[in-house]
Design a protein around this motif. Structure first.
Motif, PDB file in Angstrom:
ATOM      1  N   LEU A 104       0.825  -1.214   0.000  1.00 53.92           N
ATOM      2  CA  LEU A 104       0.000   0.000   0.000  1.00 53.92           C
ATOM      3  C   LEU A 104       0.855   1.258   0.000  1.00 53.92           C
ATOM      4  O   LEU A 104       0.548   2.227  -0.702  1.00 53.92           O
ATOM      5  CB  LEU A 104      -0.935   0.017   1.204  1.00 53.92           C
ATOM      6  CG  LEU A 104      -2.176  -0.851   1.125  1.00 53.92           C
ATOM      7  CD1 LEU A 104      -2.960  -0.755   2.431  1.00 53.92           C
ATOM      8  CD2 LEU A 104      -3.045  -0.449  -0.042  1.00 53.92           C
ATOM      9  N   LEU A 105       1.920   1.244   0.778  1.00 53.44           N
ATOM     10  CA  LEU A 105       2.798   2.413   0.805  1.00 53.44           C
ATOM     11  C   LEU A 105       3.516   2.613  -0.526  1.00 53.44           C
ATOM     12  O   LEU A 105       3.713   3.753  -0.971  1.00 53.44           O
ATOM     13  CB  LEU A 105       3.814   2.277   1.943  1.00 53.44           C
ATOM     14  CG  LEU A 105       3.234   2.441   3.349  1.00 53.44           C
ATOM     15  CD1 LEU A 105       4.263   2.045   4.394  1.00 53.44           C
ATOM     16  CD2 LEU A 105       2.752   3.852   3.574  1.00 53.44           C
ATOM     17  N   MET A 106       3.881   1.509  -1.187  1.00 53.55           N
ATOM     18  CA  MET A 106       4.526   1.636  -2.498  1.00 53.55           C
ATOM     19  C   MET A 106       3.550   2.192  -3.528  1.00 53.55           C
ATOM     20  O   MET A 106       3.922   3.031  -4.355  1.00 53.55           O
ATOM     21  CB  MET A 106       5.072   0.299  -2.964  1.00 53.55           C
ATOM     22  CG  MET A 106       5.886   0.414  -4.231  1.00 53.55           C
ATOM     23  SD  MET A 106       6.858  -1.040  -4.495  1.00 53.55           S
ATOM     24  CE  MET A 106       7.801  -0.541  -5.903  1.00 53.55           C
ATOM     25  N   VAL A 107       2.303   1.742  -3.481  1.00 54.32           N
ATOM     26  CA  VAL A 107       1.284   2.288  -4.389  1.00 54.32           C
ATOM     27  C   VAL A 107       1.065   3.770  -4.114  1.00 54.32           C
ATOM     28  O   VAL A 107       0.899   4.573  -5.046  1.00 54.32           O
ATOM     29  CB  VAL A 107      -0.025   1.482  -4.267  1.00 54.32           C
ATOM     30  CG1 VAL A 107      -1.172   2.176  -4.964  1.00 54.32           C
ATOM     31  CG2 VAL A 107       0.166   0.089  -4.816  1.00 54.32           C
ATOM     32  N   ALA A 108       1.094   4.160  -2.846  1.00 54.07           N
ATOM     33  CA  ALA A 108       0.936   5.577  -2.503  1.00 54.07           C
ATOM     34  C   ALA A 108       2.100   6.405  -3.059  1.00 54.07           C
ATOM     35  O   ALA A 108       1.892   7.528  -3.539  1.00 54.07           O
ATOM     36  CB  ALA A 108       0.841   5.748  -0.988  1.00 54.07           C
ATOM     37  N   CYS A 109       3.310   5.851  -3.001  1.00 56.66           N
ATOM     38  CA  CYS A 109       4.477   6.555  -3.562  1.00 56.66           C
ATOM     39  C   CYS A 109       4.329   6.753  -5.061  1.00 56.66           C
ATOM     40  O   CYS A 109       4.572   7.845  -5.579  1.00 56.66           O
ATOM     41  CB  CYS A 109       5.754   5.774  -3.273  1.00 56.66           C
ATOM     42  SG  CYS A 109       6.301   5.841  -1.571  1.00 56.66           S
ATOM     43  N   SER A 110       3.921   5.706  -5.761  1.00 58.27           N
ATOM     44  CA  SER A 110       3.775   5.840  -7.214  1.00 58.27           C
ATOM     45  C   SER A 110       2.595   6.743  -7.566  1.00 58.27           C
ATOM     46  O   SER A 110       2.657   7.498  -8.536  1.00 58.27           O
ATOM     47  CB  SER A 110       3.627   4.477  -7.873  1.00 58.27           C
ATOM     48  OG  SER A 110       2.428   3.858  -7.462  1.00 58.27           O
ATOM     49  N   GLY A 111       1.535   6.686  -6.787  1.00 58.30           N
ATOM     50  CA  GLY A 111       0.381   7.557  -7.043  1.00 58.30           C
ATOM     51  C   GLY A 111       0.714   9.025  -6.866  1.00 58.30           C
ATOM     52  O   GLY A 111       0.210   9.874  -7.606  1.00 58.30           O
TER      53      GLY A 111
END
Length: 80
Positions: free
Chosen positions: A46-53
């Motif tokens: 989830l944190l990685m998706v937040a970074c890419s988002g």
């Protein structure tokens, strides 16, 4: 002299914007990979998706601002 230095920090073209977005993406993915190591499992993903988002949002804002500034500049120029 300060104006010359200040112009270095202004994004003027789409190419420069692409370079900035690329640099943001590289940093965000490095941070996302660190999150995956620090928080294994669903939380890390989830944190990685937040970074890419965040890169997608920042890139869209940069390109929209460039388009707005170029349109305002074209509107300010007198018609021949």
């Amino acid at each position: 002299m300060l104006k010359k230095i200040g112009r270095l920090f202004v994004i003027k073209t789409r190419f420069e914007a692409c370079l900035i977005v690329y640099a943001l993406a590289m940093g965000a993915m490095a941070r996302g990979a660190a999150y995956l190591h620090q928080f294994p499992g669903f939380g890390g993903h989830l944190l990685m998706v937040a970074c890419s988002g965040s890169v997608f949002l920042a890139g869209a804002k940069i390109f929209d601002c460039l388009r707005y500034e170029q349109a305002a500049k074209a509107a300010a120029e007198p018609q021949a």
